[in-house]
Design a protein around this motif. Sequence first.
Motif, PDB file in Angstrom:
ATOM      1  N   LEU A  96       0.829  -1.208   0.000  1.00  0.00           N
ATOM      2  CA  LEU A  96       0.000   0.000   0.000  1.00  0.00           C
ATOM      3  C   LEU A  96       0.863   1.257   0.000  1.00  0.00           C
ATOM      4  N   CYS A  97       0.400   2.276  -0.747  1.00  0.00           N
ATOM      5  CA  CYS A  97       1.089   3.572  -0.695  1.00  0.00           C
ATOM      6  C   CYS A  97       0.447   4.418   0.405  1.00  0.00           C
ATOM      7  N   HIS A  98       1.263   4.763   1.390  1.00  0.00           N
ATOM      8  CA  HIS A  98       0.763   5.508   2.535  1.00  0.00           C
ATOM      9  C   HIS A  98       0.432   6.946   2.135  1.00  0.00           C
ATOM     10  N   ALA A  99       1.041   7.414   1.039  1.00  0.00           N
ATOM     11  CA  ALA A  99       0.818   8.804   0.623  1.00  0.00           C
ATOM     12  C   ALA A  99      -0.507   8.963  -0.125  1.00  0.00           C
ATOM     13  N   CYS A 100      -0.804   8.068  -1.062  1.00  0.00           N
ATOM     14  CA  CYS A 100      -1.984   8.297  -1.896  1.00  0.00           C
ATOM     15  C   CYS A 100      -3.027   7.183  -1.829  1.00  0.00           C
ATOM     16  N   GLY A 101      -2.711   6.081  -1.161  1.00  0.00           N
ATOM     17  CA  GLY A 101      -3.706   5.021  -1.036  1.00  0.00           C
ATOM     18  C   GLY A 101      -3.685   4.002  -2.166  1.00  0.00           C
ATOM     19  N   TRP A 102      -2.802   4.173  -3.128  1.00  0.00           N
ATOM     20  CA  TRP A 102      -2.665   3.181  -4.199  1.00  0.00           C
ATOM     21  C   TRP A 102      -2.256   1.830  -3.610  1.00  0.00           C
ATOM     22  N   HIS A 103      -2.734   0.748  -4.182  1.00  0.00           N
ATOM     23  CA  HIS A 103      -2.148  -0.539  -3.800  1.00  0.00           C
ATOM     24  C   HIS A 103      -1.869  -1.347  -5.063  1.00  0.00           C
TER      25      HIS A 103
ATOM     26  N   ALA B 113       9.078   2.876  -5.576  1.00  0.00           N
ATOM     27  CA  ALA B 113       8.253   4.042  -5.277  1.00  0.00           C
ATOM     28  C   ALA B 113       6.856   3.814  -5.853  1.00  0.00           C
ATOM     29  N   CYS B 114       5.900   4.573  -5.355  1.00  0.00           N
ATOM     30  CA  CYS B 114       4.524   4.413  -5.812  1.00  0.00           C
ATOM     31  C   CYS B 114       4.410   4.790  -7.291  1.00  0.00           C
ATOM     32  N   PRO B 115       3.916   3.890  -8.135  1.00  0.00           N
ATOM     33  CA  PRO B 115       3.789   4.217  -9.546  1.00  0.00           C
ATOM     34  C   PRO B 115       2.739   5.302  -9.790  1.00  0.00           C
ATOM     35  N   HIS B 116       1.901   5.540  -8.805  1.00  0.00           N
ATOM     36  CA  HIS B 116       0.826   6.506  -8.962  1.00  0.00           C
ATOM     37  C   HIS B 116       1.281   7.917  -8.597  1.00  0.00           C
ATOM     38  N   CYS B 117       1.877   8.073  -7.395  1.00  0.00           N
ATOM     39  CA  CYS B 117       2.234   9.411  -6.933  1.00  0.00           C
ATOM     40  C   CYS B 117       3.731   9.605  -6.760  1.00  0.00           C
ATOM     41  N   GLY B 118       4.507   8.541  -6.901  1.00  0.00           N
ATOM     42  CA  GLY B 118       5.953   8.682  -6.828  1.00  0.00           C
ATOM     43  C   GLY B 118       6.519   8.668  -5.418  1.00  0.00           C
TER      44      GLY B 118
END
Length: 733
Positions: free
Chosen positions: A438-445, A478-483
Amino acid sequence: MNAARQSDPTPAILRVVLPLPLPQTFDYLSNGWTVPVGARVRVPFGRSHRIGVVVETTDEADVDRARLKPVDALLDAEPLIDPGLLADLHRAADYWCGAFGDVVFGALPLALRDGHATTDFAEQAWRATQAGTAARDARSRRGGSAALLTTLGDATLSASELDTLLPGWRAAARRLVAAGLVACVAPPATAPRTREGAAPVLNDEQADALASILSAGTGFHPFLLHGVTGSGKTEIYLRLTERMLQQGRQTLWLVPEIGLVPQALRRLRARFDARIAVLHSNLAEGERARAWLEARAGAAAIVLGTRSAVFAPLPRPGLIVVDEEHDASYKQQDGFRYHARDFALLRAQSLDVPIVLGSATPSLETLANVEAGRYVRLRLHHRARAQPASPVHVLDLRGLKLAHGLSPALLEALDACIARGEQALVFKNRRGYAPVLLCHACGWHAACPNCEKPLTLYRGRRQLLCHHCGHTERAPEACPHCGATALIPQGQGTERLEEALVARYPDVPVLRVDRESTRQRNAFGKLLDRLADGKPAILVGTQILAKGHDLPNLTLVAIVGVDEGLHSVDFHAGERLAQLIVQVAGRAGRADKPGSVWLQTHEPDHPLLATLLQGGYDAAAALQMGERLASSLPPFAHLALLRAESARHDALDAFMAAARDALGRPVGGLRINGPIAAPMPLRAGRHRAQLLLESPQRPALRQVLAAWWPRLHALPQPRGLRWSLDVDPVDLY
Ligand code: ADP
Ligand code: ZN
Ligand code: ZN
């Protein structure tokens, strides 16, 4: 099948099944040969040739006689499959909606499906020579050679046994045969015997159970041997097997999975000097054919194996044992979806022999059969060795601070266990490091592009893996959504628990046992060998650990994640969870040391858990039974599930609608649910739908299926669409 016609001089037409997933049989002219039913023939088919099995001889063709072709060759002078087995396979094909040809060929070992002569598989066995025994005692050989000499001991073992006990034994065998230490011999023709001094004195419960089974005599008598883990069920199977050996009858002994075969074989070998054929999927194809043919020849007194061993021919049958009868592994989950326990019952009935279903946690189906008076239940309430069942401690996780999912109280108990010099098992039914990233910054998983389900993180391999379709990708940094680099693994799998335990107990071996760590042949066996010396160790693992392995110094069992099982949509989940908890807990304290069981949960008051902990498996089973009755589910109803999947939504919908139409109007209380999307509507990029039939009466369901199944085959089959019909499905996914 038409038995009467077989007495005609030489019926002109052979009805043949081919290894095809089609409902029909094929007719050929017999060429004037006398061909027994159950023999293989080579026949022209399309532009090529195929091996088929004759299932009937007749004078009346299904089609215009002038169009029939003669068979090319007769491959067996004697039936390869005896008429009784063939008839049982026919019943099985009917019952589970399989293509008869598929079923017949599925019952044969691969090496016999392609036309090999039965004489290609001469019976062989290996034993140590005098010089070999001396070398073993002097420990003058090492490595594989020493292992082979030890495995052989003073017994003469078949290749299927050696393949089971010591995979990769052949290289050592070649060396030792060349050195005169091992001899490859024809199997001994001596009568089987029981080794002296090997058997314990039965306790009263065991003696009663044994007496009940023996006094029922020969003939079909189904028993449920319901005994807690370690209560001595296996000892009863051994006593019954001994009786069969004395009477010159064969015992068929089934275990639910391959990992349990070596242990059962060792128990049999420790007790008996007898010919044993072992059948499972880890055998070389030649060995499998050899073992199957030894069963067929009646030469093997004992046939031991997993699911498909239930198809072994038994010319002098005496007894069938189905150990761990509740285990869902007995159900074949693709192709011909039979249930080995249920086929074993059908076999026992037609062979007219007793059958013993053993379990500490019987399935609800079997319990319902006991209640209906169809099976006799024999109970073993106590462990055979003095040790009482281990106490279960419930650890309420609510509000606690956890270290990688492990609570402080559990860690303390683990510390104490290790300090005492004992072994512990930490059970978690989840592979990998964490089930969600899970991405703690944007919620992407991280989700599977083909299934839209979360990907499991495997940290050691730096991979994300889909447990549904096998899709893998590199784990992102890194998160592919928000980096953001704030990627957090959520939840725990066995890999994460392993890491946490290694960090806490650096001096104690931590062994992970799951499908990943045991992928290699016999890897599990080797892991267990490392524990056999009884030194402190921690086992971390999944389901595989729940099953029947005997580890005397294992005293602590921790079940760290069961809550997922409390919320499954599948109606079997409660039963499975109760079985799993009881089976895993049963691993603790099996020898002379007391054990303890620790169960972590966020829901200590959940009715299933609470009932299980207070009233044991009986109470939990009764609770489940009540729920099944209230919602008209098995064993109070009978199900069949049509599943279909296709990359194209429109093709899928069209097929399912046509399938629904082909059912016609519901009769006999039949309930039709669907077509609807499957609980997992997308897998591996394919859309999935299902249609569930429920009937209060088995005969009504069978009648519907008998008409429906051929119609399904006759429907237009869109390209790339796959469908299957699952009778008595063990899960609804
Ligand atoms: P189960 O199959 O029910 O798990 P087993 O037959 O494996 O139980 O028995 C558990 C252990 O107890 C085994 O080590 C077995 O040898 C031993 N055992 C079984 N019956 C007796 C008995 N009557 N007396 C002493 N030990 C026994
Ligand atoms: Zn993000
Ligand atoms: Zn996937």
